[in-house]
Design an enzyme around this catalytic site. Structure first.
Site, PDB file in Angstrom:
ATOM      1  CD  GLU A 141      -2.918  -1.141   2.364  1.00 23.40           C
ATOM      2  OE1 GLU A 141      -3.108  -0.047   2.942  1.00 23.40           O
ATOM      3  OE2 GLU A 141      -3.493  -2.191   2.686  1.00 23.40           O
ATOM      4  CD  GLN A 142      -0.074   4.474   3.376  1.00 27.17           C
ATOM      5  OE1 GLN A 142       0.502   5.503   3.714  1.00 27.17           O
ATOM      6  NE2 GLN A 142      -0.600   3.639   4.263  1.00 27.17           N
TER       7      GLN A 142
END
Length: 476
Positions: A141-142
């Protein structure tokens, strides 16, 4: 290329339940099991520490979260020795449940560089041989998604691992769990999907934590967002349909490799919780009816399903109680019998802007707890009674209605026969006759309970009432 001597040094000599490679069930309910101490939820609830072996059988696939760390990431059970943790993996394997190792998570920064493909592949194989994992899940993620050379190195390493186990006659499962915005054309997970084309087995997009992001539906001219609670069913259906067909700006994922990812409750994610399970069941039913049934659903996370809210009230396994029957093993491999379709749908009353509907009760193995009403194939509401009044309609227009029943286990019935009902034409109100008013030929007014038409222009007065001034008015 992986070296035979290195692979031989990693090979486990154990012959136990965790040694077998368990295949994905035909239909899945995948749950993430966090490898961490208790945490505080988004709404102030408290997660409950749970042994891996105690994950309810309704979760017929379990992903252990997470493999992470600087350099080539690793994994160590936070409360057990390797032998004790392998035994728990073996317990799930003995029940026919595959256990995956998941890479990443929301707070993990993974950053690999070109040249580390083999090192990552060896580490994954070492962990598989040590703990008995049946596959690998990517949950980056991110910034970690595109950090370093991750989009190249990670797929290359997983291909090596899959090919290694294929050479031994074993199927190594590969899955990915991207947040759904990263599955748009040109978005960050496209490189992973393309890099693992022909290798991945499952994609479980996260339909949560995305707030106002969503999908534009051209055919209904509507932008439907993840946090639109009133149109949750449509969001689940249209986003999944977009992914299956590679439309509405999303990349394409085969239906049988796709599972919808949902939070277990409001503490498990900042947004995306589905309050009414009928929204999930109805969306899945619509996908089935369209000939594109998906593989199942995914949940973050198993420990949150067993947690308590901020007031200390247990969530009491709400998620798995609702959705276990979606998976093959949720009810000993048998799907519960769905209720009968509601019969004798009818409309006992109509007004210019409302239609009242009624129908006969559905029956089944489980109690029927609700009915979902559809107008022109759009969900307009739910009720526990056998009547429903649809409001806000237009006068003089025809509408198509149908209704489905939902039982206490979440099973959804077939649809009732469609009913076509029209609202009455608008009523034109006739103005009342008043004195000292100029009337011309053809004006229509009401007086003394009747309608009258002016036949000679004049200014009215109290003596020339329509009922006696025959030269001025005629009854209509």
């Amino acid at each position: 290329m992986l070296q035979p001597e290195v692979l031989a040094s990693l090979k486990s000599t154990k012959n136990d339940s965790a040694s077998a490679f368990i295949a994905l069930p035909e239909k899945i309910v995948l749950g993430y099991w966090p490898n961490e101490p208790n945490t505080i939820g988004y709404k102030g609830g408290q997660a409950t520490t749970l042994d891996l072996k105690d994950a309810p059988e309704g979760y017929n696939v379990v992903a252990v979260a997470f493999m992470k760390g600087a350099g080539v990431p690793g994994f160590t059970p936070h409360r057990w020795t390797p032998e004790a943790f392998r035994a728990q993996v073996g317990e799930l394997n003995a029940q026919g449940r595959p256990v995956l190792l998941s890479l990443g998570g929301a707070d993990a920064h993974i950053e690999l560089a070109l040249g580390q493909e083999e090192a990552l592949a060896y580490e994954i194989i070492r962990l598989v041989e040590t703990y008995g994992f049946d596959g690998f899940d990517i949950d980056l993620e991110q910034s970690a998604i595109l950090a370093g050379d991750n989009p190249t190195v990670i797929p290359a390493a997983l291909k090596m691992v899959k090919e290694h186990y294929a050479s031994e006659g074993k199927h190594f499962i590969i899955s990915l769990a991207p947040e759904f915005p990263h599955l748009r054309e040109g978005a960050s997970y496209q490189a992973y999907i393309q890099g693992l084309e022909g290798y991945y087995d499952l994609i479980t997009p996260q339909y949560y934590n995305q707030g106002g992001d969503g999908v534009w539906i051209e055919e209904i001219s509507r932008w439907i967002t993840q946090n639109d609670e009133e149109n949750k069913e449509d969001f689940l259906y249209y986003l999944t349909d977009s992914l299956i067909h590679g439309t509405r700006s999303y990349i394409q994922i085969p239906a049988q490799k796709l599972a919808i990812g949902l939070p277990a409750n409001v503490d498990a994610a900042n947004s995306g919780y589905v309050a009414d399970p009928a929204d999930v069941f109805n969306a899945l039913q619509r996908l089935d009816a369209a000939g594109t049934p998906v593989r199942g659903i995914m949940s973050w996370a198993i420990d949150w399903d067993n947690s308590v809210n901020k007031d200390g009230v247990p969530y009491d396994w709400e998620f798995i109680k609702r959705y276990a029957h979606i998976g093959n093993d949720g009810d000993n491999g048998q799907h519960p019998t769905k209720p009968s379709a509601p019969a004798s749908l009818r409309s006992p009353a109509q007004t210019e802007n409302s239609i009242t509907l009624s129908w006969n009760a559905s029956t089944g193995d489980n109690p029927v707890v609700a009915y979902t009403l559809y107008r022109n194939n759009s969900d307009i509401g739910k009720t526990a009674s056998l009547t429903y009044t649809d409001t806000g309609l237009n006068a003089g227009q025809q509408y198509a209605y149908r209704v489905v029943a939902i039982d206490s286990a979440g099973n959804v019935s077939d649809s009732s026969t469609s009913l076509f009902v029209s609202t009455p034409d608008p009523v034109v109100l006739t103005p009342a006759w008043v004195v000292n008013t100029w009337y011309v030929d053809g004006d229509v007014i009401s007086y003394a309970g009747k309608n009258w038409r002016c036949v000679m222009q004049h200014t009215s007065n109290q003596y020339w009432t329509p009922d006696i001034a025959a030269s001025l008015w005629e009854a209509v």
